[in-house]
Design a protein around this motif. Structure first.
Motif, PDB file in Angstrom:
ATOM      1  N   PRO A 404      -1.203  -4.286  17.056  1.00 54.92           N
ATOM      2  CA  PRO A 404      -2.101  -4.661  15.956  1.00 54.92           C
ATOM      3  C   PRO A 404      -2.749  -3.418  15.356  1.00 54.92           C
ATOM      4  CG  PRO A 404      -2.571  -5.922  17.969  1.00 54.92           C
ATOM      5  CD  PRO A 404      -1.675  -4.803  18.355  1.00 54.92           C
ATOM      6  N   PRO A 405      -2.803  -3.314  14.033  1.00 54.75           N
ATOM      7  CA  PRO A 405      -3.530  -2.195  13.416  1.00 54.75           C
ATOM      8  C   PRO A 405      -5.003  -2.187  13.828  1.00 54.75           C
ATOM      9  CG  PRO A 405      -2.164  -3.316  11.792  1.00 54.75           C
ATOM     10  CD  PRO A 405      -2.137  -4.169  13.022  1.00 54.75           C
ATOM     11  N   GLU A 406      -5.571  -3.382  13.924  1.00 56.93           N
ATOM     12  CA  GLU A 406      -6.937  -3.538  14.412  1.00 56.93           C
ATOM     13  C   GLU A 406      -6.967  -4.727  15.353  1.00 56.93           C
ATOM     14  OE1 GLU A 406      -9.450  -4.048  11.064  1.00 56.93           O
ATOM     15  OE2 GLU A 406      -8.979  -2.103  10.168  1.00 56.93           O
ATOM     16  N   ARG A 407      -7.955  -4.775  16.200  1.00 57.90           N
ATOM     17  CA  ARG A 407      -8.021  -5.849  17.188  1.00 57.90           C
ATOM     18  C   ARG A 407      -8.141  -7.194  16.485  1.00 57.90           C
ATOM     19  NH1 ARG A 407      -8.056  -3.130  21.707  1.00 57.90           N
ATOM     20  NH2 ARG A 407      -9.036  -1.070  21.750  1.00 57.90           N
ATOM     21  N   GLY A 408      -7.316  -8.139  16.966  1.00 54.23           N
ATOM     22  CA  GLY A 408      -7.341  -9.477  16.395  1.00 54.23           C
ATOM     23  C   GLY A 408      -6.409  -9.677  15.229  1.00 54.23           C
ATOM     24  N   THR A 409      -5.717  -8.616  14.797  1.00 54.76           N
ATOM     25  CA  THR A 409      -4.784  -8.744  13.673  1.00 54.76           C
ATOM     26  C   THR A 409      -3.360  -8.876  14.190  1.00 54.76           C
ATOM     27  OG1 THR A 409      -4.512  -6.353  13.450  1.00 54.76           O
ATOM     28  CG2 THR A 409      -6.283  -7.385  12.186  1.00 54.76           C
ATOM     29  N   ARG A 410      -2.475  -9.251  13.266  1.00 53.75           N
ATOM     30  CA  ARG A 410      -1.073  -9.447  13.634  1.00 53.75           C
ATOM     31  C   ARG A 410      -0.416  -8.100  13.941  1.00 53.75           C
ATOM     32  NH1 ARG A 410       3.932  -9.308  11.424  1.00 53.75           N
ATOM     33  NH2 ARG A 410       5.378 -11.009  11.926  1.00 53.75           N
ATOM     34  N   PRO A 411       0.382  -8.005  15.010  1.00 53.43           N
ATOM     35  CA  PRO A 411       1.049  -6.738  15.318  1.00 53.43           C
ATOM     36  C   PRO A 411       1.993  -6.306  14.208  1.00 53.43           C
ATOM     37  CG  PRO A 411       1.134  -8.231  17.204  1.00 53.43           C
ATOM     38  CD  PRO A 411       0.628  -9.038  16.053  1.00 53.43           C
ATOM     39  N   LYS A 412       2.041  -5.010  13.992  1.00 54.92           N
ATOM     40  CA  LYS A 412       2.965  -4.417  13.032  1.00 54.92           C
ATOM     41  C   LYS A 412       3.687  -3.260  13.713  1.00 54.92           C
ATOM     42  CE  LYS A 412       0.285  -5.451   8.841  1.00 54.92           C
ATOM     43  NZ  LYS A 412      -0.348  -4.857   7.628  1.00 54.92           N
ATOM     44  N   GLU A 413       4.910  -3.049  13.280  1.00 49.77           N
ATOM     45  CA  GLU A 413       5.651  -1.961  13.881  1.00 49.77           C
ATOM     46  C   GLU A 413       5.049  -0.618  13.482  1.00 49.77           C
ATOM     47  OE1 GLU A 413      10.029  -0.157  14.736  1.00 49.77           O
ATOM     48  OE2 GLU A 413       9.866  -1.806  13.321  1.00 49.77           O
ATOM     49  N   GLY A 414       4.898   0.258  14.485  1.00 47.18           N
ATOM     50  CA  GLY A 414       4.441   1.622  14.238  1.00 47.18           C
ATOM     51  C   GLY A 414       2.958   1.775  14.017  1.00 47.18           C
ATOM     52  N   ALA A 415       2.202   0.680  14.057  1.00 52.31           N
ATOM     53  CA  ALA A 415       0.771   0.759  13.714  1.00 52.31           C
ATOM     54  C   ALA A 415       0.025   1.765  14.583  1.00 52.31           C
ATOM     55  CB  ALA A 415       0.133  -0.623  13.840  1.00 52.31           C
ATOM     56  N   TYR A 416       0.421   1.908  15.824  1.00 51.03           N
ATOM     57  CA  TYR A 416      -0.271   2.812  16.744  1.00 51.03           C
ATOM     58  C   TYR A 416       0.010   4.280  16.426  1.00 51.03           C
ATOM     59  CZ  TYR A 416      -1.991   4.526  21.290  1.00 51.03           C
ATOM     60  OH  TYR A 416      -2.689   5.177  22.278  1.00 51.03           O
ATOM     61  N   TYR A 417       1.124   4.545  15.755  1.00 47.02           N
ATOM     62  CA  TYR A 417       1.627   5.918  15.646  1.00 47.02           C
ATOM     63  C   TYR A 417       1.484   6.552  14.272  1.00 47.02           C
ATOM     64  CZ  TYR A 417       3.770   4.602  20.070  1.00 47.02           C
ATOM     65  OH  TYR A 417       3.980   4.173  21.360  1.00 47.02           O
ATOM     66  N   VAL A 418       1.209   5.768  13.221  1.00 48.17           N
ATOM     67  CA  VAL A 418       1.212   6.320  11.865  1.00 48.17           C
ATOM     68  C   VAL A 418      -0.215   6.618  11.392  1.00 48.17           C
ATOM     69  CG1 VAL A 418       3.396   5.233  11.237  1.00 48.17           C
ATOM     70  CG2 VAL A 418       1.255   3.978  10.887  1.00 48.17           C
ATOM     71  N   TRP A 419      -0.288   7.460  10.341  1.00 45.89           N
ATOM     72  CA  TRP A 419      -1.579   7.950   9.870  1.00 45.89           C
ATOM     73  C   TRP A 419      -1.623   7.963   8.347  1.00 45.89           C
ATOM     74  CZ3 TRP A 419      -5.066   9.138  13.689  1.00 45.89           C
ATOM     75  CH2 TRP A 419      -4.540   9.300  14.975  1.00 45.89           C
ATOM     76  N   THR A 420      -2.788   7.660   7.800  1.00 47.87           N
ATOM     77  CA  THR A 420      -2.999   7.876   6.365  1.00 47.87           C
ATOM     78  C   THR A 420      -3.551   9.285   6.168  1.00 47.87           C
ATOM     79  OG1 THR A 420      -5.284   7.082   6.372  1.00 47.87           O
ATOM     80  CG2 THR A 420      -3.544   5.434   6.038  1.00 47.87           C
ATOM     81  N   ALA A 421      -3.383   9.798   4.953  1.00 54.83           N
ATOM     82  CA  ALA A 421      -3.924  11.125   4.643  1.00 54.83           C
ATOM     83  C   ALA A 421      -5.438  11.141   4.806  1.00 54.83           C
ATOM     84  CB  ALA A 421      -3.537  11.521   3.228  1.00 54.83           C
ATOM     85  N   ASN A 422      -6.077  10.048   4.419  1.00 53.14           N
ATOM     86  CA  ASN A 422      -7.537   9.983   4.511  1.00 53.14           C
ATOM     87  C   ASN A 422      -8.007  10.068   5.959  1.00 53.14           C
ATOM     88  OD1 ASN A 422     -10.162   9.587   3.262  1.00 53.14           O
ATOM     89  ND2 ASN A 422     -10.151   7.559   4.222  1.00 53.14           N
ATOM     90  N   GLU A 423      -7.299   9.381   6.867  1.00 56.69           N
ATOM     91  CA  GLU A 423      -7.672   9.442   8.282  1.00 56.69           C
ATOM     92  C   GLU A 423      -7.616  10.877   8.803  1.00 56.69           C
ATOM     93  OE1 GLU A 423      -6.299   5.343  10.466  1.00 56.69           O
ATOM     94  OE2 GLU A 423      -4.696   6.600   9.649  1.00 56.69           O
ATOM     95  N   VAL A 424      -6.559  11.575   8.465  1.00 59.75           N
ATOM     96  CA  VAL A 424      -6.394  12.947   8.963  1.00 59.75           C
ATOM     97  C   VAL A 424      -7.460  13.868   8.366  1.00 59.75           C
ATOM     98  CG1 VAL A 424      -4.843  14.951   8.953  1.00 59.75           C
ATOM     99  CG2 VAL A 424      -3.932  12.653   9.410  1.00 59.75           C
ATOM    100  N   GLN A 425      -7.730  13.705   7.087  1.00 57.67           N
ATOM    101  CA  GLN A 425      -8.722  14.573   6.453  1.00 57.67           C
ATOM    102  C   GLN A 425     -10.129  14.329   7.013  1.00 57.67           C
ATOM    103  OE1 GLN A 425      -7.878  13.528   2.395  1.00 57.67           O
ATOM    104  NE2 GLN A 425      -6.439  15.217   2.091  1.00 57.67           N
ATOM    105  N   GLN A 426     -10.427  13.074   7.338  1.00 58.77           N
ATOM    106  CA  GLN A 426     -11.742  12.772   7.925  1.00 58.77           C
ATOM    107  C   GLN A 426     -11.855  13.324   9.344  1.00 58.77           C
ATOM    108  OE1 GLN A 426     -12.549   8.580   7.628  1.00 58.77           O
ATOM    109  NE2 GLN A 426     -13.001   8.666   5.434  1.00 58.77           N
ATOM    110  N   LEU A 427     -10.749  13.306  10.095  1.00 53.56           N
ATOM    111  CA  LEU A 427     -10.769  13.823  11.462  1.00 53.56           C
ATOM    112  C   LEU A 427     -10.794  15.350  11.501  1.00 53.56           C
ATOM    113  CD1 LEU A 427      -8.193  11.392  13.112  1.00 53.56           C
ATOM    114  CD2 LEU A 427     -10.606  11.605  13.745  1.00 53.56           C
TER     115      LEU A 427
END
Length: 802
Positions: A404-427
């Motif tokens: 799941p991308p977030e808890r309680g949501t439907r599982p999606k393939e790769g959700a645990y491993y992929v990143w948005t540009a915004n996430e990386v820039q904030q980190l």
């Protein structure tokens, strides 16, 4: 004629045009059945190609199932799978289907009620198995059809590889494809009459839905049962003849030189010059091919073809390690790439890949001396130690692709491993000092790993639109180029990137994790023992060898029955981290013995503890007793009793994602002959290779690991003997020298001077070898003749690697 497409089109009078329900494409002629985890279909995306031979169109699939993928729902009553141990079967325990596990209860019911058996085979981290479970097996109407008109049987292919192999042979033979989930309809006597892989729940423009298939098969069973039974018998008879592997009239195996040359030429023809690997897409790691290329290089290293083989293997390993198939944040490798560039993977992680790739990267380091490869090998084992290890020393099977991308949501393939540009820039917001332009750590990171604001995953690689705006990390530039681009020094860039990876790793810990298949398989644990033992020996890291030792201890403690001398196939993680077994136990198959014996031989050479060698010999004796074909030669995949009732008893004749157990056994027999001098091991090896002669002659590239064994059998095995105390520094120096050189066709023997030791009893000539001036001394023996004594590791290296 018996594919779902053809069977429905003819027997069930459905239109054939565009049905696409049973693998409408074939592998190129050079590659028959090399890629066992995929069966491509023309016209679909590369992601669809691997997972379902039944999907032949890129038209979006009907959304039969809604919501998340719960393992249980309070409103539902569990079926009998709730009593099973397999994580895959437990995933189906709350389906509204009257599921049976594979066994006599289901078969008796089918015969008593005169119903066809619906057999569904998959595994717990299989993406398309999840899809079919959501869309069809959670559907109440489909559940009623399966429960009322069929005896429905669910099988975990990793628990019962014999069942999987038999019916996959049928599916591949009748549809030119295969994959998981595999769905096959059987007579009550277990003979298949129609099969396929993934089915959407309802009819589409170009596809027949699962509900329609069930209705038409029900109709045909009632109206034309006798014809179905007769046809099933004919197909089974044909498969028996087609799958026979036997010595026949042949006296000896084929020429190793000829098979080597043909195998190399076939690989050379399919090689991707730019990105490495041996197919367009999808691309699998295939360590057996890389291992063959390294061996081919060693025996042809002064020729152009030898150099070419080395370059092909090293380039493939480097491109894989830089690609998205490698998890740059959390280490380890995903199962395969959906594209030619190794960019967007299918995200599940399998234990057998980690085990074999650790060995491949260690061998690449031996050959090249480039620490890039040894670093990758260490990273793989770091991942396994952290994420796939039981506290008692065993190793788990896999991690899922979906979460799941977030808890309680439907599982999606790769959700645990992929990143948005915004996430990386904030980190990674910190400014980078000394750059030639304004630059943050996040911008540097995005440039090096190929991240973009819009995401770097094309729509063609994302048929369901789950990865829009997301990025998969791939190394786009060398450290030197990235540093030059921004006017920075290389070590500073290395530090910034490593810091960035660590911050992403810590952030990822807060995401819902993919499902862990905590089932432990003897075969894959054997491969992992080899992975730790070989890497630890090559790199001189005792810590890694200790992990291998703990893995072997786990196998002996939890997966070995002392009374019968047999291995168990599976054990499971229980509550509180305990180890549990099914009742009755699931006994081992050929691959369990072959892979564990290989692991024990590798562990002996890494640790010089002869107890592991002794156990390997005992397990080989048991393997011979349970699986050897005394008439035709070679090993059957399963015991005769365990496979009772199955229409075929097969010998695995393909080196794919995992090597064939017969190929591994050929190597094991050669090594055991080298360790013991027992002629019967060599005789068995020659008989095995002779039995597979026709397979090797026809398509040697389908058996690269066996061709490698053939070469080893027709060359001279080196017995490298180190006379010395196992704990002494001078002994360890000679041993480490041997491990630093790539010598696949050898056995390493420690002679400690004790005439009553296990190896001294096996090889009487060891008593004639002496230490020189009380120093640890090495001898290299071939054809019952030994070299002059050597005490200097540098001199030994020259002799081993002239």
């Amino acid at each position: 004629m018996l594919s779902v497409r053809a069977w429905l089109g003819r027997a069930l009078l459905l239109p054939r045009a565009g049905a696409g329900l049973a693998a409408s494409r074939r592998c190129p002629r050079v590659w028959p059945q090399i890629w066992p985890h995929r069966s491509p279909s023309g016209g679909s995306s590369s992601r669809d190609k691997d997972r379902s031979v039944t999907v032949s169109s890129s038209v979006p699939m009907p959304a039969g199932g809604k919501g998340s993928r719960p393992s249980s729902t309070p409103q539902r009553v569990p079926n009998r799978l709730i009593h099973e141990k397999s994580p895959y079967l437990l995933q189906h325990a709350y389906n509204p289907v009257d599921w049976y596990p594979w066994g006599q209860e289901a078969f008796d019911k089918a015969r008593k009620e005169n119903k066809p058996i619906f057999l569904s085979v998959g595994y717990s981290t299989c993406h398309w198995c999840h899809m079919m479970e959501e869309e069809s097996f959670q559907n109440e109407e489909i559940g009623r059809l399966l429960s009322e008109d069929f005896v429905s049987v669910k099988v975990d292919r990793e628990e019962r590889p014999d069942v999987d192999k038999v019916y996959m042979t049928f599916v591949q033979a009748t549809s030119s494809g295969g994959g998981w989930p595999m769905n096959v309809w059987l007579t009550p006597n277990l003979q298949p009459f129609v099969g396929g892989t993934y089915f959407p729940p309802e009819d589409g423009l170009t596809r027949v839905g699962f509900r329609t298939v069930l209705l038409r098969i029900r109709e045909q069973w009632k109206q034309n049962k006798n014809a179905l039974l007769e046809n099933s018998q004919r197909v089974t008879t044909a498969l028996l003849a087609r799958s026979e592997i036997s010595v026949g009239d042949r006296q000896l195996p084929p020429s190793a030189a000829t098979m080597n040359s043909r195998c190399f030429q076939q690989l050379d023809e399919g090689y991707d010059e730019e990105y490495g690997g041996f197919a367009e897409a999808p691309k699998f790691p295939t360590p057996v091919i890389l291992s063959f290329l390294f061996s081919y290089w060693l025996s042809h290293r002064l020729t152009q073809d030898g150099s070419r083989a080395q370059q092909m293997a090293l380039h493939t390993l480097k491109m894989m390690a830089n690609g998205g198939i490698r998890d740059h944040v959390g280490q380890g490798f995903h199962r395969y790439s959906t594209d030619r560039q190794w960019h967007v993977p299918h995200f599940e992680k399998m234990l057998y890949d980690q085990a074999q790739l650790a060995v491949a990267y260690s061998q690449a380091f031996q050959i090249s001396g480039d620490e890039f490869y040894s670093d990758v090998a260490k990273d793989i084992l770091q991942y396994v130690t952290r994420s796939l290890s039981h506290r008692s020393g065993g190793f788990y099977s896999a991690e899922d692709a979906d979460s799941p991308p977030e808890r309680g949501t439907r599982p999606k393939e790769g959700a645990y491993y992929v990143w948005t540009a915004n996430e990386v820039q904030q980190l990674l917001p910190e400014p980078v000092l000394g750059a030639t332009e304004p630059l943050t750590s996040g911008q540097l990171f995005m440039k090096h790993y190929g991240l973009t604001e819009a995401g770097n995953i094309s729509s063609g690689q994302d048929p369901k639109g789950e990865l829009q705006g997301q990025n998969v990390l791939t190394v786009r530039y060398s450290l030197e180029l990235t540093a030059a681009r921004f006017g920075l020094d290389v070590e500073g860039v290395r530090t910034l990137l490593n810091t960035g990876l660590e911050k992403l790793f810590q952030a990822r810990k807060h995401r819902p994790k993919p499902h862990l298949d905590s089932k432990m398989l003897a075969a894959w644990n054997g491969l992992m023992v080899s992975g730790y033992a070989v890497t630890g020996a090559v790199l001189g890291q005792d810590k890694l060898i200790n992990y291998a030792t703990n893995g072997a201890k786990f196998l002996k403690r939890h997966m070995f029955d002392v009374a019968s001398g047999r291995l168990m196939r599976t054990c499971y993680t229980g509550s509180g981290g305990t180890v549990e077994h099914s009742n009755p136990p699931c006994w081992g198959f050929l691959e369990d013995y072959a892979f564990v014996v290989r692991g024990l031989l590798d562990l002996y050479e890494a640790s010089q503890e002869s107890a592991w060698l002794e156990w390997a010999l005992r397990l080989q004796d048991t393997q011979d007793r349970l699986f050897w074909d005394s008439q035709g030669g070679g090993y059957f995949c399963s015991e005769a009793e365990l496979g009772a009732g199955l229409p075929l008893r097969l010998k695995d004749d393909q080196d794919g994602a995992e090597p064939s157990a017969n190929s591994v056994s050929a190597h094991n027999l050669l090594r055991l002959h080298g360790f013991t001098g027992h002629k019967d091991w060599m005789d068995k090896c020659v008989c095995l290779l002779t039995a597979f002669s026709e397979r090797m002659r026809r398509v040697p590239v389908a058996l690269p690991e066996m061709v490698r064994a053939l070469s080893a059998q027709q060359q001279t095995l080196k017995q490298i003997v180190i006379c010395g105390d196992r704990q002494a520094k001078d002994t360890k120096a000679l041993v480490q020298c041997v491990h630093s050189v790539y010598i696949p066709n050898k056995v390493l023997i420690l002679a400690d001077g004790d005439p009553s030791s296990f190896l001294s009893r096996q090889l009487p000539f060891l008593s004639t070898l002496r230490r020189l001036e009380d120093q640890a001394t090495a001898y290299v023996c071939e054809n019952q003749a030994c070299s002059m004594p050597i005490t200097d590791p540098c001199e030994l290296r020259k002799l081993l690697h002239p």
